[in-house]
Design a protein around this motif. Structure first.
Motif, PDB file in Angstrom:
ATOM      1  N   LYS A  46     -16.264 -12.719  26.837  1.00 42.62           N
ATOM      2  CA  LYS A  46     -14.933 -12.971  27.387  1.00 42.62           C
ATOM      3  C   LYS A  46     -14.640 -12.194  28.673  1.00 42.62           C
ATOM      4  CE  LYS A  46     -12.609 -15.529  24.199  1.00 42.62           C
ATOM      5  NZ  LYS A  46     -11.688 -16.646  24.485  1.00 42.62           N
ATOM      6  N   MET A  47     -15.222 -10.999  28.789  1.00 39.51           N
ATOM      7  CA  MET A  47     -14.872 -10.128  29.911  1.00 39.51           C
ATOM      8  C   MET A  47     -16.053  -9.227  30.235  1.00 39.51           C
ATOM      9  SD  MET A  47     -11.721  -7.337  30.122  1.00 39.51           S
ATOM     10  CE  MET A  47     -10.464  -8.420  30.825  1.00 39.51           C
ATOM     11  N   CYS A  97     -11.022 -10.024  24.295  1.00 42.12           N
ATOM     12  CA  CYS A  97     -11.833  -9.295  25.270  1.00 42.12           C
ATOM     13  C   CYS A  97     -12.396  -8.000  24.710  1.00 42.12           C
ATOM     14  CB  CYS A  97     -11.016  -8.993  26.517  1.00 42.12           C
ATOM     15  SG  CYS A  97     -10.640 -10.463  27.500  1.00 42.12           S
ATOM     16  N   CYS A 447      -5.672 -12.339  30.430  1.00 39.78           N
ATOM     17  CA  CYS A 447      -6.728 -11.388  30.840  1.00 39.78           C
ATOM     18  C   CYS A 447      -7.940 -12.123  31.413  1.00 39.78           C
ATOM     19  CB  CYS A 447      -7.152 -10.506  29.666  1.00 39.78           C
ATOM     20  SG  CYS A 447      -5.837  -9.502  28.952  1.00 39.78           S
ATOM     21  N   THR A 449      -9.215 -14.987  30.453  1.00 38.63           N
ATOM     22  CA  THR A 449     -10.022 -15.760  29.500  1.00 38.63           C
ATOM     23  C   THR A 449      -9.119 -16.680  28.682  1.00 38.63           C
ATOM     24  OG1 THR A 449     -11.717 -15.568  27.775  1.00 38.63           O
ATOM     25  CG2 THR A 449      -9.882 -14.032  27.654  1.00 38.63           C
TER      26      THR A 449
END
Length: 479
Positions: A46-47, A97, A447, A449
């Motif tokens: 995700k991050m 995340c 964020c 995502t």
């Protein structure tokens, strides 16, 4: 945790009989009485790690790297925020995340890190609540297929919810006693993690009742179950494959002796893979055999045990069994697959899907590409992700399409601000500052995502969050 924590004298006497010479009992007791440092792991599905670090700077969160996991950090937040907003209700957590995970529990998947980048077929034999499963999936970059098994039916639901939040689509969930894998799926897995059920002696820093019912008799009883499971795991492992065995307990009865049982049972087919170079400082916790025996005072963490083995040769399975019953899914035909992808491209700009498309009734599922090889061997509770439901006018997209594949979209995405995100997770529609001419469904992001689906309307986005995911407490902000 407090200084008068109950630790049975019989437990301390037992620990004193096997604590390594370079450690002492006074430090052990002192660390057991201290609270754990909170640790989190960045979900790189995700991050990125760098983006997470920057997000923490913006929030005045302090990070300390965990030496054995590049994605792991000990985390400290401002006192006022800590008091008013649970970490699980922050945007970085709700978006998937990050995962709140004790530092030592990141070690077992890390012992497989070098092997997992190749994907393959992987088994997490005791998976719930999903910390290590989601870590394995991230290390696999959502490639290959990861069978996540959980014996407790109630914990399977928790496991499934974790997979959705973390954007994972290469997992098949099963609900069995782990001993069945050696019987029904002999030599089918490239790599296996057996984070075995145990007495939990190493968890006393977060669970004051961990030693309440401690007894040596209980250790011995649990060890018998562990020996059954590790035998099953070794039978299920392909020749040349790797097995990681771990527990969150300290006693050699459930650790070294279970590993020795594996060696005694399978002889030269078992090769120990030493873990003394797994990370800088690992030698401080390495046993003579090459296992990691992590005591609380070594790294200021929970107690943990990790061992890694390679299967050097095939071994016979005299009790092989075959599943009964038909597989309830079938591949989506080429015509309907084309229609589905056309709809996805039209609405979100997604032109390909990373897996195989199957259907059951009108449900459309995305399975891991390699899943066909193991599809018929056992019954699964859930496979891959549900991406949509077909009807006469097209396809109704599902929540998991967004959380798992939202990063593939290049249109119909809407970034939520903090207030809109609060409204979304509380089940409310998302109010728009200006009218929209868009139509159909939209991926909502937080964020950076995707966190879910909505439907465009003129003045707002209609909320499509599944009812069981709606939250009613303080979210996102604390001031």
């Amino acid at each position: 945790m407090h200084s008068n924590l109950y630790i049975p004298d019989a437990f301390l006497a037992d620990v004193a009989s096997y604590i390594p010479e370079h450690l002492n009992m006074a430090d052990f007791v002192a660390y057991c009485q201290q609270p754990l440092r909170r640790a989190v792991r960045v979900n790189t599905l995700k991050m990125s790690i760098e983006a997470f670090k920057q997000a923490c700077v913006e929030r005045s969160w302090q990070l300390t790297p965990i030496p054995w996991c590049a994605e792991g950090f000990w985390l400290t937040r401002p006192a006022q925020e800590e008091e008013k907003l649970a970490l699980g209700n922050t945007d970085l957590h709700l978006s998937g995340c990050m995962y709140v995970q004790e530092a030592s529990s990141m070690l077992p998947p890390m012992a497989l890190r070098e092997e997992l980048h190749e994907g393959g077929t992987v088994l997490d034999m005791a998976a719930a609540p999903g910390s290590k499963t989601s870590q394995l999936a991230a290390l696999m970059a959502n490639q290959g297929v990861l069978v996540a098994n959980e014996y407790s039916s109630s914990r399977v639901k928790v496991l499934a919810a974790t997979m959705k939040r973390m954007g994972i689509y290469n997992v098949a969930l099963s609900h069995f006693d782990g001993q069945i894998f050696g019987e029904y799926m002999p030599e089918r897995f490239d790599h296996i993690l057996l984070d075995a059920p145990c007495s939990g002696e190493g968890t006393v820093r977060k669970d004051e009742d961990a030693l309440k019912n401690w007894s040596l008799e209980s250790n011995l009883s649990i060890a018998q179950t562990q020996k059954t499971l590790i035998e099953s795991a070794f039978h299920a492992l392909k020749p040349g494959g790797t097995l990681v065995y771990s527990t969150c307990t300290l006693t050699p009865v459930e650790n070294q002796q279970v590993c020795q049982h594996l060696i005694d049972t399978f002889g030269d087919a078992v090769e120990i893979c030493p873990l003394n170079t797994l990370f800088d400082g690992a030698e401080k916790a390495t046993t003579a055999e090459g296992y990691l025996h992590v005591w609380p005072q070594i790294f200021d963490s929970e107690g943990f045990f990790i061992a890694k083995f390679k299967k050097r040769s095939s071994v016979p399975q005299p009790q092989q069994k075959t599943k009964k019953g038909a597989f309830p899914f079938q591949p989506l035909n080429s015509k309907d697959s084309k229609v589905l992808l056309t709809e996805l491209t039209k609405q979100f700009g997604i032109t390909t899907l990373p897996g195989a498309i199957y259907e059951r009734d009108k449900e459309v599922w995305l399975f891991p590409a390699e899943f066909a090889d193991i599809a018929e061997l056992i019954k699964y509770q859930r496979i891959g992700i549900l991406i949509g439901t077909r009807h006469k006018n097209g396809v109704r997209w599902e929540h998991e399409l967004a959380t798992a594949l939202g990063h593939l979209a290049n249109k119909n995405c809407f970034a939520l601000n903090n207030q809109q995100a609060q409204d979304y997770f509380q089940g409310k529609d998302v109010e728009l500052s200006t009218d929209s001419d868009n139509s159909g469904e939209v991926f909502l992001t937080l964020c950076g995502t995707a966190v879910g689906l909505g439907k465009w309307q003129k003045h707002k986005i209609k909320n499509s969050l599944p009812r069981d995911l709606v939250l009613n407490n303080q979210l996102i902000t604390w001031v």
